[in-house]
Structures are given as structure tokens and as C-alpha cells.
Design an enzyme around this catalytic site. Sequence first.
Site, PDB file in Angstrom:
ATOM      1  N   HIS A   1      48.851  21.566   6.665  1.00 17.07           N
ATOM      2  CA  HIS A   1      49.128  22.812   5.932  1.00 17.07           C
ATOM      3  C   HIS A   1      50.613  23.149   6.020  1.00 17.07           C
ATOM      4  O   HIS A   1      51.034  24.000   6.779  1.00 17.07           O
ATOM      5  CB  HIS A   1      48.241  23.967   6.418  1.00 17.07           C
ATOM      6  CG  HIS A   1      48.333  24.305   7.869  1.00 17.07           C
ATOM      7  ND1 HIS A   1      48.197  23.389   8.882  1.00 17.07           N
ATOM      8  CD2 HIS A   1      48.533  25.504   8.507  1.00 17.07           C
ATOM      9  CE1 HIS A   1      48.315  23.994  10.056  1.00 17.07           C
ATOM     10  NE2 HIS A   1      48.529  25.270   9.858  1.00 17.07           N
TER      11      HIS A   1
ATOM     12  N   ASP B   1      40.831  28.294   9.045  1.00 16.37           N
ATOM     13  CA  ASP B   1      40.718  28.894  10.376  1.00 16.37           C
ATOM     14  C   ASP B   1      39.478  29.767  10.540  1.00 16.37           C
ATOM     15  O   ASP B   1      39.466  30.665  11.387  1.00 16.37           O
ATOM     16  CB  ASP B   1      41.971  29.725  10.679  1.00 16.37           C
ATOM     17  CG  ASP B   1      43.103  28.881  11.232  1.00 16.37           C
ATOM     18  OD1 ASP B   1      42.892  28.216  12.269  1.00 16.37           O
ATOM     19  OD2 ASP B   1      44.188  28.867  10.633  1.00 16.37           O
TER      20      ASP B   1
ATOM     21  N   HIS C   1      42.939  22.527   6.060  1.00 14.41           N
ATOM     22  CA  HIS C   1      43.037  23.488   7.168  1.00 14.41           C
ATOM     23  C   HIS C   1      42.401  24.822   6.793  1.00 14.41           C
ATOM     24  O   HIS C   1      42.825  25.484   5.855  1.00 14.41           O
ATOM     25  CB  HIS C   1      44.501  23.721   7.531  1.00 14.41           C
ATOM     26  CG  HIS C   1      44.694  24.374   8.860  1.00 14.41           C
ATOM     27  ND1 HIS C   1      44.764  23.664  10.035  1.00 14.41           N
ATOM     28  CD2 HIS C   1      44.803  25.674   9.208  1.00 14.41           C
ATOM     29  CE1 HIS C   1      44.925  24.497  11.047  1.00 14.41           C
ATOM     30  NE2 HIS C   1      44.939  25.729  10.569  1.00 14.41           N
TER      31      HIS C   1
ATOM     32  N   ASP D   1      44.987  27.081   4.548  1.00 19.68           N
ATOM     33  CA  ASP D   1      45.133  27.959   5.716  1.00 19.68           C
ATOM     34  C   ASP D   1      44.392  29.285   5.533  1.00 19.68           C
ATOM     35  O   ASP D   1      44.805  30.315   6.057  1.00 19.68           O
ATOM     36  CB  ASP D   1      46.602  28.209   6.057  1.00 19.68           C
ATOM     37  CG  ASP D   1      46.805  28.601   7.527  1.00 19.68           C
ATOM     38  OD1 ASP D   1      45.840  28.534   8.304  1.00 19.68           O
ATOM     39  OD2 ASP D   1      47.929  28.994   7.884  1.00 19.68           O
TER      40      ASP D   1
ATOM     41  N   HIS E   1      53.604  22.443  11.721  1.00 19.41           N
ATOM     42  CA  HIS E   1      54.031  23.261  12.866  1.00 19.41           C
ATOM     43  C   HIS E   1      55.101  22.613  13.730  1.00 19.41           C
ATOM     44  O   HIS E   1      55.719  23.304  14.540  1.00 19.41           O
ATOM     45  CB  HIS E   1      52.856  23.662  13.760  1.00 19.41           C
ATOM     46  CG  HIS E   1      52.090  24.846  13.274  1.00 19.41           C
ATOM     47  ND1 HIS E   1      52.580  26.133  13.333  1.00 19.41           N
ATOM     48  CD2 HIS E   1      50.861  24.932  12.715  1.00 19.41           C
ATOM     49  CE1 HIS E   1      51.682  26.961  12.830  1.00 19.41           C
ATOM     50  NE2 HIS E   1      50.635  26.259  12.427  1.00 19.41           N
TER      51      HIS E   1
ATOM     52  N   HIS F   1      51.648  24.010  18.108  1.00 19.13           N
ATOM     53  CA  HIS F   1      51.473  25.179  17.252  1.00 19.13           C
ATOM     54  C   HIS F   1      52.835  25.873  17.197  1.00 19.13           C
ATOM     55  O   HIS F   1      53.855  25.223  16.985  1.00 19.13           O
ATOM     56  CB  HIS F   1      50.333  26.070  17.745  1.00 19.13           C
ATOM     57  CG  HIS F   1      49.945  27.121  16.733  1.00 19.13           C
ATOM     58  ND1 HIS F   1      50.131  28.461  16.950  1.00 19.13           N
ATOM     59  CD2 HIS F   1      49.450  27.002  15.474  1.00 19.13           C
ATOM     60  CE1 HIS F   1      49.745  29.131  15.871  1.00 19.13           C
ATOM     61  NE2 HIS F   1      49.326  28.271  14.956  1.00 19.13           N
TER      62      HIS F   1
ATOM     63  N   GLU G   1      44.492  22.213  16.620  1.00 17.58           N
ATOM     64  CA  GLU G   1      45.799  22.715  16.187  1.00 17.58           C
ATOM     65  C   GLU G   1      46.659  23.054  17.396  1.00 17.58           C
ATOM     66  O   GLU G   1      46.681  24.173  17.871  1.00 17.58           O
ATOM     67  CB  GLU G   1      45.633  23.937  15.283  1.00 17.58           C
ATOM     68  CG  GLU G   1      46.934  24.343  14.610  1.00 17.58           C
ATOM     69  CD  GLU G   1      46.753  25.463  13.607  1.00 17.58           C
ATOM     70  OE1 GLU G   1      47.691  25.698  12.834  1.00 17.58           O
ATOM     71  OE2 GLU G   1      45.694  26.115  13.605  1.00 17.58           O
TER      72      GLU G   1
END
Length: 404
Positions: free
Chosen positions: A221, A29, A27, A329, A200, A159, A132
Site C-alpha cells: 500500500h 486493516d 492491504h 488501506d 512503510h 511500520h 505489518e
Amino acid sequence: MTAADGSAAYLDQARELLAAHPVADGHNDLPWALREHVRYDLDRMDIARDQADRLHTDLGRLRAGGVGAQFWSVYVRSDLAGDAAVSATLEQIDVVDQLLARYPADLAPALTADDMEAARAAGRIASLKGAEGGHSINDSLATLRALHTLGVRYMTLTHNDNIAWADSATDEPGVGGLSAFGREVVREMNRLGMLVDLSHVAATTMRDALATTEAPVLFSHSSARAVCDHPRNIPDDVLELLAGNGGVAMATFVPKFVLPAAMEWTAAADENLRAHGLHHLDTTPEAMKLHAAFAEAHPRPVATVATVADHLDHMREAAGVDHIGIGGDFDGTAFTPDGLDDVAGYPNLIAELLRRGWSRPDLAKLTWSNAVRVLRDAEAVSRDAQTRRSPSIATIEQLDGAQD
């Protein structure tokens, strides 16, 4: 040999190991960071250049960190809903495709486990996409299939907020895990060969998904709840189910998920951002200045490489070494542990695990082969499922009843 000499030796060994068995990270971003910083203008934020002042990620640091595969998150915030969420997800997918076209010598498009291995053999970074949050499909299995066609190979079911068919870890209980439509989403993901990502989601959702899926699951993650009791982490009973399922739990580096003292501090820092009219996940320069001022007045508890290693030690014990991985992350968090400041830091973590006595074969599973294997297993389930099932045309109204 001095302590410093020993540390240098472990770091040398870590880099040697990563040259053969690079990190397949679950993961990152960067796509959202590019949206937030420059609205996808890649000329203004060229990751072929050092971007250490603004990003955790650029090509040079990926190489320095020994990264051989990356799931790029095509995340959109969960306060986007309906068609707006779908459109934003498409924009995120588009910027990943732009990156692949712009940097072909470094980034290799990857859709399969074989693609990952081919990229590694060619010395390129296998680049996969992960959505995500189930809000990205707007309760539509056809939209789910469209994302798969566009290269998305996992979807995190939620999420930070519940959706109509699945409960989030950081929201109040809604449907109690997965609804009937949520279970149909899992089955359709199995048919497609898209990994079901349980980071999540609420623990009830984790258990429902594991009871429904035919394929191995992923935690892209998430770390261990027994080590840091944050709802974003994985309870031991779920970690213990991964051996039977074949799934992989990828430890994250986010301080508030790995260090208990960081949880309370982060809650106060997030509230400070909201008090200034900013979203608590904002990592723009304005937000980071506010964080810096807050940290000066209220010193921040600092996680370290050892903090993350503690989680991996526990996750190996609970799930087994065949069922763990790494999902940093980066560029999705305002703060990182000391020694894991950006994507160049992975050798520091591997060196710490070597110091703790992890074997080279176990580390090779952690960094590379577990991630490749879980995707390959999902592909095998998909091939079988497609001989037995047509694409699902079920709707949420049919399975869950009328929606508000």
C-alpha cells in the site's frame, strides 16, 4: 451521449471487467478495526450486515466493489514491542481465522496463488494474511517461520518506527537501510515463500532489500513519490527496479499519501488527536468526532478518484503495467478519497482508468493477475531455495552485535 451517460457507461464496463478480473487488494486493516471497536467480539460487529456507520469493510460492500482477494493486515502498532507485539500479532491472526470460519460462503482461506484462483472460480473472496512491521517477529527467525505456518504470506519490514534491523520511512535514519540481520530476514522470507513488503520502509531499506532478495518484492500500500512527495511513497528509481525484480507496487488511497495538500492538514489533525491523549492512528468513534470538529474549523483538502488514478498513471509509466496493483488501506485510515469511500468504490477507480484509455488487458493485470503472479513467483523461489538452504538459526546478536 452526455457526460453523465459516458460516466455510466464506463462504470458498467468497470463492473463487467471486475466480474471477470476482480480486485486483489494488498492491504485492509479490518482486523485492527475489530480489535479497536469491539475487542474482537464478532457478534457485536457482524460484517455480514451493513457496517457503513463504523467500518469501511463488510461482506456486502466487498461484493459490490468487485473484490476477489484480500490481504488482511495482521498489523499491530509499533509502540508494542517484544513479546507484547508477538502476542498481539497472534490475536490478529486469530481474528482473521475466526472470520474465515464464520463466513465460509464468502471468504476462502488462501495460502498460495492456486488458492487465489480456486477461490475466484468458486465465487469466494480469497483471504490471505499480511503482517505489518518486523517488530511482530521480535528479532526471531523462528517466530517469522511460525507466522508463515499460521498463514502469513507477506511481512512489511517496518511500520512507522525503525526497528533494530531496518529503517522506516517515517523515522530518523538508524542502521542506514537493512542491517546484516535484516538482510538475513529477507533471505529467510525468500526461503519460506513469504513476500517481502516494502511499504512503510525508508528508501534506503527498499534499495537494500531489492539488492538482497532472490524473489519479487511487494509494496502492499504505497503510491508514487513523484506525484506526492511523502516519504511513505516510492521513489521513481525504485519503481524502475521492479521490472528487473518482478515485484508489484500497489497504489494506496490514503489522502495524505496521494494529495500534497492533504499532507500538511493531516499532520495538524494528527497533532490534535495527540493533544487529546489519543494515538494519531486512532479511528475509534471518539477519534473521529475529534477529526470532524477539527475539519469543521479547518476544511480538509479532499482527494478524489482522479487523484489516485494520477498515481497509477505514473506508476505504470515508471514500473511497467506488469508491476502495479491496488492496496487501498481501508479501515486503516481516518479519511478516504471521494468516490473511494469504502471497499465498494473500486469500480469508480476502474471506470476512471477506462476513461483515461487503459485497456482491458492492462486493467486485468492491475486488479488481479499481477498480484497472483507475484505470489506464484515467490513460491517458485521458495521451492528452489529450500533445496539449497536449511532454516536459518542466525540471531541478531550474531550478525549485528550486542543489542542495547
